[in-house]
Design a protein around this motif. Structure first.
Motif, PDB file in Angstrom:
ATOM      1  N   GLN A  78      21.221  29.046  50.533  1.00 19.24           N
ATOM      2  CA  GLN A  78      21.175  28.553  49.161  1.00 19.24           C
ATOM      3  C   GLN A  78      22.084  27.329  49.014  1.00 19.24           C
ATOM      4  N   LYS A  79      23.271  27.401  49.605  1.00 20.96           N
ATOM      5  CA  LYS A  79      24.203  26.277  49.560  1.00 20.96           C
ATOM      6  C   LYS A  79      23.640  25.093  50.350  1.00 20.96           C
ATOM      7  N   LEU A  80      23.036  25.369  51.494  1.00 22.12           N
ATOM      8  CA  LEU A  80      22.397  24.322  52.295  1.00 22.12           C
ATOM      9  C   LEU A  80      21.318  23.620  51.472  1.00 22.12           C
ATOM     10  N   ARG A  81      20.496  24.396  50.787  1.00 20.20           N
ATOM     11  CA  ARG A  81      19.421  23.828  49.961  1.00 20.20           C
ATOM     12  C   ARG A  81      20.006  22.963  48.835  1.00 20.20           C
ATOM     13  N   ALA A  82      21.067  23.445  48.203  1.00 18.15           N
ATOM     14  CA  ALA A  82      21.687  22.702  47.101  1.00 18.15           C
ATOM     15  C   ALA A  82      22.293  21.385  47.596  1.00 18.15           C
ATOM     16  N   LEU A  83      23.021  21.435  48.701  1.00 18.82           N
ATOM     17  CA  LEU A  83      23.665  20.227  49.220  1.00 18.82           C
ATOM     18  C   LEU A  83      22.648  19.219  49.731  1.00 18.82           C
ATOM     19  N   SER A  84      21.611  19.700  50.393  1.00 15.43           N
ATOM     20  CA  SER A  84      20.586  18.772  50.888  1.00 15.43           C
ATOM     21  C   SER A  84      19.818  18.172  49.716  1.00 15.43           C
ATOM     22  N   GLY A  85      19.629  18.942  48.672  1.00 14.92           N
ATOM     23  CA  GLY A  85      18.955  18.439  47.473  1.00 14.92           C
ATOM     24  C   GLY A  85      19.743  17.367  46.755  1.00 14.92           C
ATOM     25  N   LYS A  86      21.058  17.396  46.904  1.00 10.25           N
ATOM     26  CA  LYS A  86      21.924  16.380  46.294  1.00 10.25           C
ATOM     27  C   LYS A  86      22.028  15.127  47.159  1.00 10.25           C
ATOM     28  N   GLY A  87      21.359  15.150  48.314  1.00 12.95           N
ATOM     29  CA  GLY A  87      21.364  13.975  49.177  1.00 12.95           C
ATOM     30  C   GLY A  87      22.580  13.856  50.082  1.00 12.95           C
ATOM     31  N   LYS A  88      23.286  14.950  50.292  1.00 12.23           N
ATOM     32  CA  LYS A  88      24.462  14.931  51.165  1.00 12.23           C
ATOM     33  C   LYS A  88      24.031  14.729  52.612  1.00 12.23           C
ATOM     34  N   ALA A 146      30.953  21.673  55.186  1.00 14.95           N
ATOM     35  CA  ALA A 146      31.057  22.543  54.009  1.00 14.95           C
ATOM     36  C   ALA A 146      30.649  23.976  54.334  1.00 14.95           C
ATOM     37  N   LEU A 147      29.703  24.123  55.266  1.00 15.55           N
ATOM     38  CA  LEU A 147      29.210  25.450  55.629  1.00 15.55           C
ATOM     39  C   LEU A 147      29.939  26.044  56.832  1.00 15.55           C
ATOM     40  N   ASN A 148      30.846  25.275  57.416  1.00 14.71           N
ATOM     41  CA  ASN A 148      31.573  25.702  58.611  1.00 14.71           C
ATOM     42  C   ASN A 148      30.594  26.041  59.738  1.00 14.71           C
ATOM     43  N   ARG A 149      29.605  25.173  59.900  1.00 17.42           N
ATOM     44  CA  ARG A 149      28.587  25.316  60.934  1.00 17.42           C
ATOM     45  C   ARG A 149      28.528  24.025  61.738  1.00 17.42           C
ATOM     46  N   THR A 150      27.905  24.086  62.903  1.00 18.33           N
ATOM     47  CA  THR A 150      27.729  22.865  63.681  1.00 18.33           C
ATOM     48  C   THR A 150      26.607  22.038  63.056  1.00 18.33           C
ATOM     49  N   GLU A 151      26.609  20.750  63.367  1.00 21.41           N
ATOM     50  CA  GLU A 151      25.551  19.881  62.863  1.00 21.41           C
ATOM     51  C   GLU A 151      24.192  20.330  63.408  1.00 21.41           C
TER      52      GLU A 151
END
Length: 59
Positions: A18-28, A36-41
């Protein structure tokens, strides 16, 4: 062992997606979202593709 790999191969939780979807939707950018997610690229990019999301270019 390094903290860097503490989440290695851990499944994505619904709230993370859900956070991934929100951040990608904001154009990050990929780097910003992964941090922000503490994950690898790579993991972030793969999860986005798997769930039909697009991420802005690297910034």
């Amino acid at each position: 062992m390094s903290e860097k790999f503490a989440r290695h191969r851990q499944p994505w939780k619904p709230e993370e997606l859900q956070k991934l979807r929100a951040l990608s939707g904001k154009g990050k950018g990929l780097k910003e979202i992964a941090k922000a997610l503490n994950r690898t690229e790579e993991s972030t990019r793969d999860a986005a593709r798997e769930h039909g999301m697009t991420i802005a270019k690297l910034r």
